[in-house]
Every structure is written in C-alpha cells, then in structure tokens.
Write a protein that holds these residues in place. Structure first.
Motif, short mmCIF file in Angstrom:
data_model
loop_
_atom_site.label_atom_id
_atom_site.label_comp_id
_atom_site.label_asym_id
_atom_site.label_seq_id
_atom_site.Cartn_x
_atom_site.Cartn_y
_atom_site.Cartn_z
N GLU A 240 0.84 -1.21 0.00
CA GLU A 240 0.00 0.00 0.00
C GLU A 240 0.87 1.25 0.00
O GLU A 240 1.91 1.28 0.66
CB GLU A 240 -0.83 0.02 1.28
N LYS A 270 -5.81 4.58 -4.29
CA LYS A 270 -7.05 5.22 -3.83
C LYS A 270 -7.16 6.55 -4.56
O LYS A 270 -6.14 7.10 -4.98
CB LYS A 270 -6.96 5.45 -2.33
N SER A 273 -4.39 9.27 -4.79
CA SER A 273 -3.04 8.70 -4.83
C SER A 273 -2.41 9.03 -6.18
O SER A 273 -3.13 9.37 -7.13
CB SER A 273 -3.08 7.19 -4.69
#
Ligand code: SAM
Length: 343
Positions: A240, A270, A273
C-alpha cells in the motif's frame, strides 16, 4: 573550374571513431586505471602498467588515448586523472558511472555487435551475443551472482546521478508513503527520504534483487524510512502507498505486460493517490534525446515514449492531471493522479 573540397564532415568522422573511443573508456575503466590514479600525483606509464598487470606499450597507448579524449591529463611527469575522471570514473565515488560503463562493455557491447541482425530480424540478440535465448530480460541478469551484481551496479550508478532531479521534479511533500516498484538498489528511495523526511518508502523488487541490496546501502545514512519488500509486480499484491513510482520500468516491457502492471497499480491506488514515472521522455518526433533513441536499439520488447504517449497511456488506466517535467538530466519525471471516482 576548380572545385574546392567540401568541408570536413567532422560529425561523421567523430561517429566513425565513436566505437574506438567508447572501448578505450571501457577498457581503462575495467583495468581500474582511474581508481589507481585517484588522489595521486602524475604517474608514469610503466608504473600504471605494473599495477594493472598489462604490457607497458599497450598501457601507454591506452593512456595516451584517454588523454586525447580528455579523460586523463598528460605531463612530462606522467598521467593523472582529470576532475571529471575523479568524479565519474573512479569506482567508489558517489556519482560514479563505473557500474554502467562495465555493463556497457560486458553486456551492451556484445549486443550492439549484433545490431545488424537486430535490425533485420526485429528482435533482441541475446542468443547471438551470449549463446542463449532470453525469455525474460531480468531472469537472465539474475541467473548468476556476478551478472546480477554488475546489472545492479549499472542501475545504481545512473539512479544516483538522476535521483535528486527526479525526487525534486515535483513537490511530493503531500505524500506520506511511497512504493518504488522495480526500485532495485533503493538509490531513488534513499534520495526521496532525504528530500522528504516525512516520507516512508518501500522498495519492491524481485527476490534476487532484494537479497542483494545491502551492498548498495548508503553508509552513515539513517536508513529506517526505507524498507525492502520482495515480489513480482506482475503477479503479487503491491504494498500500500499514496505514491507509486515506476522508474525505468515502463520502457522495458511490451504493451500486454504494461497493461497488467498499470491495471494493478490503478486498482490499488485510492483516489488522490499518485503515480510518478521516471523515464527519458522523447520529443514528439521521437528523434531526441538521442540517449533514449539509441537505447531503443537494444531491442528489448519495450519502447521509449513521448510526452503525449505517456499522457495517453496513463489516462487509459484512470490517471489524470498528467504533468511532465523535462529535467535536463538523464531521466525526466511524469506525475499523475488517480481519478477521483466521485468526479
Ligand atoms: N528503478 C530502478 C532505476 O531506475 O534505477 C531500476 C530500473 S531496472 C531497468 C528495472 C527494475 O525492475 C529492476 O530492478 C528489476 O529487477 C525490476 N523488475 C523486473 N521485473 C520485475 C517484476 N516482475 N517484479 C518486480 N520487479 C521487477
């Protein structure tokens, strides 16, 4: 009517000799002549020949060639490094190009010897240069420790030289975490945490590479914000992060593989991002800068792209607000953001 001879085609003459000059640089680097002359006063050819274990007459010719190319200085007392040799050609300097020079000699030179076949057949010439077919470029590099070390040192040397310009091409201070996919030795990651002290960077690369990264860690730097994770970016889950980075990755792969990779990144991003791409961006005519155009001749399955091609590619995978910064260094930077779904 007397006709005067045309002007000397100096550009063509220089290109005709380019291979000799490259090879002189490669051999002097391989023999570590620049290391030997570092921090030393003028040294006689015979002493250098003794040190490198080569013939005096051959060494003297090579040293004179290096002096004529501006890599060494020659005085009646002997040969010494130029400033640029001290900075870029000794093997242990921060901005050393030694790794890339050795890769050029040992890997690219045999490939380019087969350029005629590469052009005729439209394919990479690993089988002719090295006697084996490469299914995957990197599996080939990582097969033997020595070749892997050489490849990583080559990547490291260019990354060190370009990392500051890539890291500062855009203000990345809004991001808390970054993941450098195919981040290799971590050279860019270490630069990023220097520039952005609040950023945590994960370097994601194949297990063979991750196992070998300790060799390239900067000495004396607090390394905590850089973590190394091994995996295959085509198959495994990606760590992530707020910011994904692809530095010199997209140019290696054919469109089908890029489709897999960019789809995966887009899926884990996301909204808000971002993705930072570091590549040499071609002009729209695709003839400059020549360093990228010439690199294409190696015939990996990938290709170099222009600004509009990067923009188009990234937008296809749901990235928006694509900004391109030509750095003037070897690598340029492209930043784009994952589309906000509510828009
Ligand atoms: N990003 C570094 C730089 O700019 O110096 C290295 C660029 S190098 C051309 C490509 C990198 O991608 C290598 O470190 C290689 O090991 C890595 N790589 C290739 N295939 C990969 C895969 N399937 N999964 C993860 N990393 C991969």
């Amino acid at each position: 009517v007397s006709q005067s001879a045309p002007k000397l085609p100096s550009k063509i003459l220089e290109l005709m000799d380019g291979f000799r000059a490259s090879k002189a640089l490669f051999v002097a680097s391989k023999l570590k002549i620049f290391d030997h002359l570092k921090d030393k006063g003028p040294t006689k050819a015979v002493d250098i020949a003794n040190y490198v274990g080569a013939s005096v007459c051959g060494t003297e010719r090579l040293l004179d060639a290096c002096a004529s190319l501006g890599l060494l200085e020659k005085t009646p007392q002997g040969y010494s490094n130029t400033d640029s040799a001290n900075t870029y050609l000794t093997s242990d300097g921060k901005y050393s190009l030694h790794g890339y020079i050795i890769h050029s000699n040992d890997h690219l030179w045999p490939l380019f010897t087969n350029l005629e076949f590469a052009v005729k057949e439209g394919s990479r010439q690993n089988h002719r240069a090295f006697g084996k077919k490469a299914d995957d470029l990197f599996k080939d590099y990582y097969h033997r420790q020595e070749v892997k070390q050489r490849f990583m040192a080559a990547m490291h040397s260019i990354a060190r030289l370009t990392a500051r310009d890539v890291a500062t091409a855009f203000d990345l201070s809004q991001f808390k975490s970054a993941c450098d996919l195919g981040g290799c030795t971590g050279a860019l990651a270490y630069e990023l945490v220097q520039v952005y002290p609040n950023l945590k960077v994960t370097v994601f690369d194949l297990p063979e590479v991750i196992a070998n990264t300790s060799y390239f860690q900067p000495s004396g730097q607090h390394t905590a914000p850089v973590t190394f994770v091994s995996g295959d970016f085509f198959k495994d889950n990606l760590p992530e992060a707020d910011l994904y980075i692809l530095s010199r990755v997209l140019h290696d792969w054919p469109d089908e593989k890029i489709h897999v990779l960019l789809s995966k990144i887009s899926a884990v991003c996301k909204p808000g991002s971002a993705l930072l791409v570091a590549e040499t961006v071609l002009d729209e005519q695709k003839t400059h800068p020549s360093v990228a155009v010439l690199q294409s001749l190696s015939m990996t399955e990938g290709k170099q792209r222009s600004s509009s091609e990067y923009k188009q590619l990234l937008e296809k995978y749901g990235f928006t607000d694509v900004q391109i910064k030509i750095t003037g260094n070897l690598l340029d930077a492209v930043l784009c953001f994952k589309k906000n779904l509510s828009l």
